[in-house]
Motif scaffolding. Structure first.
Motif, PDB file in Angstrom:
ATOM      1  N   UNK A   1      65.507   2.290  92.796  1.00  0.00           N
ATOM      2  CA  UNK A   1      65.642   0.791  92.745  1.00  0.00           C
ATOM      3  C   UNK A   1      64.496   0.300  92.213  1.00  0.00           C
ATOM      4  N   UNK A   2      63.268   0.733  92.695  1.00  0.00           N
ATOM      5  CA  UNK A   2      61.850  -0.094  92.539  1.00  0.00           C
ATOM      6  C   UNK A   2      61.769  -0.057  90.744  1.00  0.00           C
ATOM      7  N   UNK A   3      62.047   1.215  90.256  1.00  0.00           N
ATOM      8  CA  UNK A   3      61.974   1.749  88.922  1.00  0.00           C
ATOM      9  C   UNK A   3      62.874   0.621  87.988  1.00  0.00           C
ATOM     10  N   UNK A   4      64.291   0.352  88.644  1.00  0.00           N
ATOM     11  CA  UNK A   4      65.171  -0.564  87.766  1.00  0.00           C
ATOM     12  C   UNK A   4      64.674  -1.838  87.881  1.00  0.00           C
ATOM     13  N   UNK A   5      64.286  -2.109  89.080  1.00  0.00           N
ATOM     14  CA  UNK A   5      63.746  -3.749  89.279  1.00  0.00           C
ATOM     15  C   UNK A   5      62.416  -4.011  88.351  1.00  0.00           C
ATOM     16  N   UNK A   6      61.770  -2.933  88.203  1.00  0.00           N
ATOM     17  CA  UNK A   6      60.634  -3.464  87.303  1.00  0.00           C
ATOM     18  C   UNK A   6      60.967  -3.466  85.962  1.00  0.00           C
ATOM     19  N   UNK A   7      61.737  -2.571  85.508  1.00  0.00           N
ATOM     20  CA  UNK A   7      62.220  -2.337  84.245  1.00  0.00           C
ATOM     21  C   UNK A   7      63.288  -3.617  83.810  1.00  0.00           C
ATOM     22  N   UNK A   8      63.873  -4.097  84.732  1.00  0.00           N
ATOM     23  CA  UNK A   8      64.814  -5.170  84.400  1.00  0.00           C
ATOM     24  C   UNK A   8      63.634  -6.677  84.175  1.00  0.00           C
ATOM     25  N   UNK A   9      62.596  -6.760  84.950  1.00  0.00           N
ATOM     26  CA  UNK A   9      61.750  -7.799  84.963  1.00  0.00           C
ATOM     27  C   UNK A   9      61.202  -7.606  83.375  1.00  0.00           C
TER      28      UNK A   9
ATOM     29  N   UNK B   1      61.722 -10.299  79.889  1.00  0.00           N
ATOM     30  CA  UNK B   1      60.701 -10.962  79.107  1.00  0.00           C
ATOM     31  C   UNK B   1      60.745 -10.582  77.672  1.00  0.00           C
ATOM     32  N   UNK B   2      61.104  -8.996  77.448  1.00  0.00           N
ATOM     33  CA  UNK B   2      61.076  -8.599  76.049  1.00  0.00           C
ATOM     34  C   UNK B   2      62.385  -9.311  75.311  1.00  0.00           C
ATOM     35  N   UNK B   3      63.417  -9.659  76.100  1.00  0.00           N
ATOM     36  CA  UNK B   3      64.417 -10.299  75.437  1.00  0.00           C
ATOM     37  C   UNK B   3      64.190 -11.789  75.271  1.00  0.00           C
TER      38      UNK B   3
END
Ligand SMILES: Nc1ncnc2c1ncn2[C@@H]1O[C@H](COP(=O)(O)OP(=O)(O)OP(=O)(O)O)[C@@H](O)[C@H]1O
Length: 448
Positions: A114-122, A126-128
């Motif tokens: 869950x944490x990995x996904x939330x971090x990657x989502x943030x 930004x990247x988008x």
């Protein structure tokens, strides 16, 4: 619009895929699965719908690195790697891992996932945002481009703005180096601080030392008061060192010392003053050649060029010519009295075939004169004054070159003097009659 919470999973190991998808769904995300990066690429579902991708590290070993790099870097997706078999040996994992945002192994604790996904989502959000940037606003101008190369520059400007990394902007004169330097400043957290531009080639060797570093009263004859130098004045903001290649070699040593210590001493003072500035430098000269000649220090170059932005000359931006010309026209025609509503298509064709030695600055000046002097609804090719300098044309004769220079001088003088013939004639040192005759000869003024 926020990105959907959807993960792309790429692995041909069906059993592990099922485990992974279950874990992802248990975190409230949806998952889309593919057997390989090629299958995923073909479907082209990416970019608008997906935010995170998970790639199986072991399967990546067999993919040519170039394909992998292209796949990973072309999407505004944050990629994680999953290791299915921790015991397995994979020779190029370190290199692949560098392309990914993180690597985890299965089984994985659901809260960690869950944490990995939330971090990657943030990060994906930004990247988008950065990925979609296709223009920059600076100095009341919107810089736009149809060219991927230039759009990459816009993204780079956004990316570097909020670091303090020194940026070096390379490009011919008039390509927009100072504008880009300003854009970097305006978009940075230093934007409320000063932006100080210094032309390193614009001062005598005696003066530039005190211009940059400042001086105390009495430091030299004529130093009647204490003076803060440009470096100190830029504290809290950005110092733009234009034409850095022209900086005197002795001063390069002082500049290097400042970049290493982040402090300066004013001339005739032993007090160290801490200065916090972001350095952006620019040059149109070939610094590698200057280093070989011994006129530029390699160690200084290394301090200045952490990030390098190459601005292409206008002749390499054919795809942008029409866009740029129309933009310049709109901008200028609202500021100057103008009968024309735009360019004739032959004028656009001419601009596309011209080699623009003075780059955007030259385009600006030519369009400005055409706007002021044009007496038709559309700006015709001859209004730009470049008909004789087309690419591939034979070099002009001496008479033609003289004529073109004379025409340009008349146009520039008229613009400078708001089309006032008496003042223009005076400035050129000729009688009104002669000026009028010359302007008529060059079709700048219509005769009766
Ligand atoms: N994309 C653009 N759209 C409109 N105007 C532009 C654009 N790029 C540059 N200009 C204008 O062109 C002129 C030259 O730009 P700038 O001074 O930034 O170039 P430069 O590369 O720093 O030139 P030099 O090396 O001679 O100092 C400026 O008036 C600037 O506002």
């Amino acid at each position: 619009m926020p990105l959907p919470r959807r993960v792309v999973v790429i692995t041909d190991d069906m059993a592990q895929r099922a485990i992974l998808v279950d874990s992802i769904r248990s975190q409230g995300w949806s998952a889309e699965c593919y057997d390989s990066i090629y299958a995923a690429d073909n479907v082209m579902l990416f970019s608008s719908l997906d935010s995170i991708g998970i790639l199986c590290i072991q399967e990546l070993q067999s993919i040519p690195l170039k394909d992998l790099e292209n796949f990973i870097c072309s999407k505004s997706i944050i990629w994680l790697g999953v290791v299915l078999d921790v015991q397995a040996e994979w020779p190029s994992t370190a290199h692949i891992a560098r392309l990914l945002d993180g690597v985890f192994s299965l089984p994985i604790d659901s809260s960690l996932l869950g944490e990995l996904l939330a971090n990657a989502y943030r990060k994906a959000s930004i990247k988008k945002t950065i990925h979609n940037i296709d223009s920059i606003h600076v100095d009341g101008i919107t810089l736009k481009s149809c060219m991927p190369e230039f759009k990459r520059i816009f993204r780079l400007v956004h990316r570097v703005s909020n670091s303090k990394a020194p940026v070096m902007i390379l490009g011919e004169s008039g390509t927009g180096k100072e504008l880009i330097a300003r854009a970097i400043h305006d978009q940075s957290s230093r934007c409320m601080g000063p932006f100080i531009a210094v032309n390193c080639g614009g001062f005598s060797n005696d003066l530039i030392q005190s211009e940059l570093f400042g001086h105390e009263k009495g430091a030299f004859t004529g130093a009647t008061s204490q003076q803060v130098g440009h470096i100190e004045a830029a504290s809290g903001g950005t110092l733009f060192l234009d034409e850095i290649g022209d900086l005197n070699v002795n001063l390069q040593v002082n500049l290097l010392r400042f970049l290493e210590s982040n402090s300066i001493q004013r001339l005739s003072s032993s007090q160290e003053i801490a200065v916090d500035v972001r350095i952006v430098s620019a040059t149109h000269i070939d610094l590698d050649a200057a280093i070989e000649r011994g006129s530029f220090r390699l160690d200084l170059l290394h301090r200045l060029n952490t990030v390098v932005i190459h601005l292409p000359p206008l002749r390499h931006r054919k795809a942008d010519i029409e866009l740029l010309a129309n933009q310049v026209f709109e901008n200028l025609s609202s500021r100057y009295p103008c009968r024309a509503r735009g360019f004739h298509r032959d004028t656009i064709a001419l601009m596309k075939s011209y080699h623009w030695p003075g780059n955007v600055r030259e385009m600006l000046n030519r369009i400005k004169s055409a706007i002021v002097l044009s007496d038709s609804d559309l700006i015709m090719p001859d209004a730009l004054g470049i008909c004789n300098t087309l690419e591939n044309s034979t070099p002009p004769s001496l008479n033609e070159a003289r004529g073109a220079a004379e025409r340009q001088l008349i146009i520039n003088t008229l613009i400078k003097n708001d089309n006032n013939i008496a003042r223009s004639a005076k400035e050129m040192g000729v009688s009104r009659v002669t000026f009028y005759r010359l302007a008529k000869k060059h079709n700048i003024i219509k005769g009766e």
